[in-house]
Design an enzyme around this catalytic site. Sequence first.
Site, short mmCIF file in Angstrom:
data_model
loop_
_atom_site.label_atom_id
_atom_site.label_comp_id
_atom_site.label_asym_id
_atom_site.label_seq_id
_atom_site.Cartn_x
_atom_site.Cartn_y
_atom_site.Cartn_z
N HIS A 53 0.43 -0.94 -0.13
CA HIS A 53 0.15 -0.17 -0.03
C HIS A 53 0.44 1.89 0.56
O HIS A 53 0.17 2.47 -0.59
CB HIS A 53 -1.00 0.25 0.99
CG HIS A 53 -1.66 -1.10 1.75
ND1 HIS A 53 -2.11 -2.21 0.89
CD2 HIS A 53 -3.00 -0.62 0.53
CE1 HIS A 53 -3.41 -3.26 0.65
NE2 HIS A 53 -3.81 -2.61 -0.02
N SER B 256 -7.72 -0.51 -2.07
CA SER B 256 -6.65 -0.70 -0.78
C SER B 256 -8.04 -2.31 -0.16
O SER B 256 -9.44 -2.77 -0.47
CB SER B 256 -6.96 -0.14 0.44
OG SER B 256 -7.96 -0.22 1.35
N ASP B 257 -6.92 -3.23 0.23
CA ASP B 257 -7.20 -4.15 1.09
C ASP B 257 -7.40 -4.52 2.85
O ASP B 257 -7.01 -3.03 3.15
CB ASP B 257 -6.55 -5.57 0.76
CG ASP B 257 -6.90 -7.34 1.15
OD1 ASP B 257 -8.23 -7.20 1.72
OD2 ASP B 257 -6.48 -7.77 0.93
N TRP B 258 -8.22 -4.82 3.20
CA TRP B 258 -9.34 -4.33 4.91
C TRP B 258 -7.69 -4.10 5.84
O TRP B 258 -6.68 -5.10 5.95
CB TRP B 258 -9.37 -5.83 4.96
CG TRP B 258 -10.53 -5.88 6.28
CD1 TRP B 258 -9.94 -6.15 7.91
CD2 TRP B 258 -11.87 -6.04 6.44
NE1 TRP B 258 -11.00 -5.75 8.14
CE2 TRP B 258 -11.61 -6.21 8.02
CE3 TRP B 258 -12.80 -6.22 5.39
CZ2 TRP B 258 -13.55 -6.18 7.99
CZ3 TRP B 258 -14.23 -6.12 6.06
CH2 TRP B 258 -14.42 -6.10 7.20
N ASP C 61 -5.58 -2.20 5.49
CA ASP C 61 -4.19 -2.10 5.57
C ASP C 61 -3.80 -0.51 5.35
O ASP C 61 -2.10 -0.76 5.29
CB ASP C 61 -3.57 -3.18 4.31
CG ASP C 61 -3.48 -4.47 4.08
OD1 ASP C 61 -3.65 -4.49 5.00
OD2 ASP C 61 -4.59 -5.21 3.28
#
Length: 750
Positions: free
Chosen positions: A287, A309-311, A313
């Site tokens: 990220h 983004s992912d969870w 992150d």
Amino acid sequence: MKKYIFPLVLIILCFSLLLPAKDKRVIKEEVINKKVKELLSRMTLEEKIGQMTQITIQAVSRQHGTAKQHFEYDADKLREAIIKYHVGSMLNVYDVALSVNYWNKLITDIQNIATKETRLKIPILYGIDAIHGAIYTSGATIFPQAINMASSFNSNLVKDEGEITALEIRASGIPWNFYPVLDLGRQQLWPRLWETYGEDVYLDSKMGESYIQGAQGDDISKEDKVAVCLKHYVGYSFPIDGKDRTPAWIPERMMKEYFLPPFEKAIESGAQTIMVNSSEVNGIPGHSNYNLLTEVLRGKMKFKGLVVSDWQDIERLYTRDKVADSPEDAVRMAVMAGVDMSMVPLDFSFYNYLLKLVKDGKVPVSRIDEAVSRILRVKFMLGLFDNPYPNEKLKSQFASEKSDKINLQASEESIVLAKNEENILPLSKNAKVLVAGPTANMLSVLNGGWTITWQGDEESLYPKDKPTVLKAIQDKINPDNVKYVQGTDFDSEINIDSAVNAAKEVDDIILCLGEHAYCETPGNINNLKLDTAQLKLAHALIKTGKPVIIVMIEGRPRLINSIVGDAKGILLAFLPGMDGGQAISNILFGDANPSARLSVTYPKHPDDLMHYDYKPLESSEGNQYDPQWSFGYGLSYTKFSYSNLKLNKLEINKGDKIEISVDVKNTGNRIGKDAVLLYLNDEYASVSRPVKQLKRFTKIELNPGETKTVKFSLDDYDLSFIGRQNKRIVESGKFKIFVGDLDTEFTLNK
Ligand code: BGC
């Protein structure tokens, strides 16, 4: 002059008819760009930052869903999110799949607030992890996991899966799927291996492309299509120690040769959204990686869509990775690296920090405008501004019989027959059998994670009308001839002695081993060895002298070297989905002929995790390639023979195509499908090349005695590789082609 006008108009007319799809796309894009610009010009900074904020439904819940209680949202919290914080996107469930009707109500309520109670009426973009079917809608068509779909080597089935899943999540009112996973499955320990299309670059790219075609079609605004989300860009799947979300080290050449191409192809296929690698590569958390997220993705790969983004992150850049020294700086870092939307997902911290960062001049408004434009563009492309509501009509096609039939076919075509000594399989339907093992009588083990719940392990929530392996066998043959003794749990003994006793009275033993359902970090293991208790059960049953058929139901290849030799038959079922019990039973008793081939190399030794496309030095001067079964391996109940491998030329020039043909004959006495795999080897090159690499595949069906000619064509890209300067190049010289047990050679001229 006049006499030329009519033909000219006719020519233009014909011409525009000839190029409709592309022209229409360009015109549509221009219209959308104008709309985005116009809307953006009317937005406040707060409204813009809200669009970049994604929260989970959990954040606005009154109570979560369990087996006993229904999920309910809190209307005040939902209004606060959408009206006060201008949130642009939401995701997932809390915690259990919802009914289609409940989804419809939920999405309608959400869109009502967004489009009727806010100043600009911007619809919400709702996303979901529908990774092997609409897994968060109860009763959906739940397919085999990706590792299986890849083993089918049938890209049409993957396209069908994309189509059916798109329809079923749209029927639920959701237009955005966090799928396909294009991470390359080259680390067998990784607990997300089964979410991948296996270890090969071409197979991964081709299956990704097929899924996208099915899910998106040529226009994602159509009522039964969705936007896909490629994940997890990039390098997430290759952690050195095999644990989820741990460091990967990937040199530039390897990144370009293996990990980037599936994403490149998917972008060419029209993917509009991408999710970021939750982990780190070469010490740089995904990220915060400006090079990969902006220079490579935007600059080189020309990606125009949105990056989510992912969870949690972004926050983790501060809390976990410690590359940012405050949560605020983590937001700055991620946004400036190229993340457009934050899956925050539990609060409004991202919104507050980003607002402050812009006001303090630490993030320019131009970067906000860029990110918001990308988000709005996808919303316009999906047609959400015209109609953000669930389409009632689609419900009639939800989980149709036709879809279930395709699902069963996918399941049957995804299970690898690895051993069949003395043609022990298929078993006679008159046989007396003992069914044993921890995976014999559970549906969750056939499906794995991301099924009904995140971990997929809530057995009580699984549909009652789908059979486990045991039930499917009892339904198929005389149930009085089926004995069931579990023997062991996954890692503890239960009643091995009873299983041994029961074995005395049967003809054959069907032993179902493997893994429980898991997903992400909870699925971490320290080594690939199968649990001791299960091996003990296998040894005890083998010792009875009765033929043992092992069925491996698992998310990754757990080592079974010590029992392979003594087992008479072995099915590698991996995670064959909701119809997996039926499919396994159909194969065991000959109602289906197996046609799958391994999409990952199945290791034999705990510390010898190689891939099929190893380098020459890995199999010379004392080194040995010694897997249990290699990628591409799989048997059938019939036999196929290959002949007449021909090339259209023995020498080609750069830019030419090489045409390959081969005859495949069914020499057995059963109808069967064969996956025909074409491999290439670049014999001498400036960078050492793999001994072989998959370049094409197809699947054909042949009646006994029937022959079909299969044709393939390769171009420069197929001959290329990443050279010493880390650029893709093609070098002249000799190339070898392998199909089945045949090979031939051609030369690429200087
Ligand atoms: C996973 C993603 C998923 C996201 C949203 C994350 O934990 O890594 O694959 O899309 O959660 O559920």
